[in-house]
Design an enzyme around this catalytic site. Sequence first.
Site, PDB file in Angstrom:
ATOM      1  N   ARG A  19      52.532  78.303 -12.581  1.00  0.00           N
ATOM      2  CA  ARG A  19      53.964  78.093 -13.188  1.00  0.00           C
ATOM      3  C   ARG A  19      54.117  78.148 -14.771  1.00  0.00           C
ATOM      4  NH1 ARG A  19      53.574  79.034  -8.702  1.00  0.00           N
ATOM      5  NH2 ARG A  19      54.768  78.123  -7.046  1.00  0.00           N
ATOM      6  N   SER A  51      63.471  76.043  -7.164  1.00  0.00           N
ATOM      7  CA  SER A  51      62.897  74.805  -7.443  1.00  0.00           C
ATOM      8  C   SER A  51      63.183  74.424  -8.948  1.00  0.00           C
ATOM      9  CB  SER A  51      61.538  74.818  -7.343  1.00  0.00           C
ATOM     10  OG  SER A  51      60.798  75.514  -6.015  1.00  0.00           O
ATOM     11  N   GLU A  62      61.310  72.632 -14.004  1.00  0.00           N
ATOM     12  CA  GLU A  62      60.561  74.133 -14.042  1.00  0.00           C
ATOM     13  C   GLU A  62      61.831  75.096 -14.666  1.00  0.00           C
ATOM     14  OE1 GLU A  62      58.622  75.756 -10.550  1.00  0.00           O
ATOM     15  OE2 GLU A  62      60.022  77.578 -10.658  1.00  0.00           O
TER      16      GLU A  62
END
Length: 337
Positions: free
Chosen positions: A164, A237, A333
Amino acid sequence: MHTEHNISLQPFHFFASEELASYFTVLHKNEDVSDAIEWCHQQNLPFLILGSGSNVVFTKNFPGLVAKMEINGIKKLNESATEVILEVGAGENWHHFVSYCVQKGWGGLENLSLIPGTVGASPIQNIGAYGVEVQECIQQVTAFDTTTQQWIQLSNKECNFGYRTSLFKVAVKRYIITHVQFVLQKQPQLKMDYGAIRDMLHEKGIKHPNLESLSQAIIQIRTQKLPDPKILGNAGSFFKNPIVSKTQLEQLQQQFPNIIAYPISDDSYKIAAGWLIEACGWKGMKKGNVGCYEKQALVIVSYGIRSGREVYEFSEEIIHSVAQKFKIQLEREVNIY
Ligand code: FAD
Ligand code: NAP
């Protein structure tokens, strides 16, 4: 370059809060990118590139130029007996592009079906789902380097992809991505390691999945489990899965034997952040206009926020309680502006 003044950002991002941009423009071609950056330098204003706004939270008005990426097009650069190489404009819708590849029988991206967003944003956090990361299919990224004012081509290796993350996520705002080159496989190996995929294929009675049925299974899983952003604003998320060492995991397991973790390398493990948040009692909790989604604790949802500040403060509370209970510092994130 056409700019608009004091524009509400509400229609341009998934949380749909009401912050304003001092200036707003749309980027249709490469020259628009260099012109926009030159204009910002001249005016001494900050800039921000927006794709579809599925991974941002605005906590205040943006005091500069917001530029929406709409450079489109899918071009076939090369085709062999085994591979196809495509160059795709950064403004193309990600899921439409994945569906196009699936229809053509070109494999590699099918596990990333139904991820919201644009093609240009996909390398930024190296989007991933169900055991596949976009880096596995990226050959090259074309970008405007705002520091050197040069157009550059970065190879897969130079993009520094990680879990990520990438060069683009670390060097925030330095690179404006305009095109991404993908390599797709004509005899793809399907990836079905995740339990949810196997369960869905079993439920649908599919014994020999292909690109199309795998993609459809993933679309169905995601539709059932994730909130529809048109109904409940969200950015997917909200936090990254934290990475810990083997020793740290063993210590946590002594106190919390049910903790969910998966190996990343010999000595590092990712812990399911959703499990940590749920264990702190947040799943399904609502506070004011913000909540923790009832089917997936990792997703923060809006029940009609006016300012992204409300989301940010809610996320602070979650970070604080996870840190208190597990001594783990969750990282967001989602990109906060
Ligand atoms: P934006 O939100 O517009 O921008 C995100 C960041 O990238 C910003 O910092 C922006 O400035 C920058 N940026 C955007 N385009 C460019 C460009 N061309 N050049 C330079 N900078 C740029 N992510 C996953 O990894 N896996 C998932 O499974 C997943 N599922 C999701 C499910 C839902 C319901 C939602 C709402 C989000 C999900 N996400 C997932 C997160 C999100 O979809 C991705 O991060 C996506 O790539 C963001 O694309 P975007 O165009 O909306 O980017
Ligand atoms: P899930 O299947 O309930 O799994 C929970 C977590 O465990 C995920 O974070 C996943 O890690 C990990 N995991 C599960 N099975 C695994 C396996 N076999 N091997 C390694 N790791 C495993 O997760 P979910 O929330 O329903 O999401 C499903 C997939 O879509 C996940 O891959 C997730 O990343 C992705 N997704 C991402 C976002 C986003 O905004 N980033 C939003 C929705 C869904 P990984 O996250 O590393 O896969």
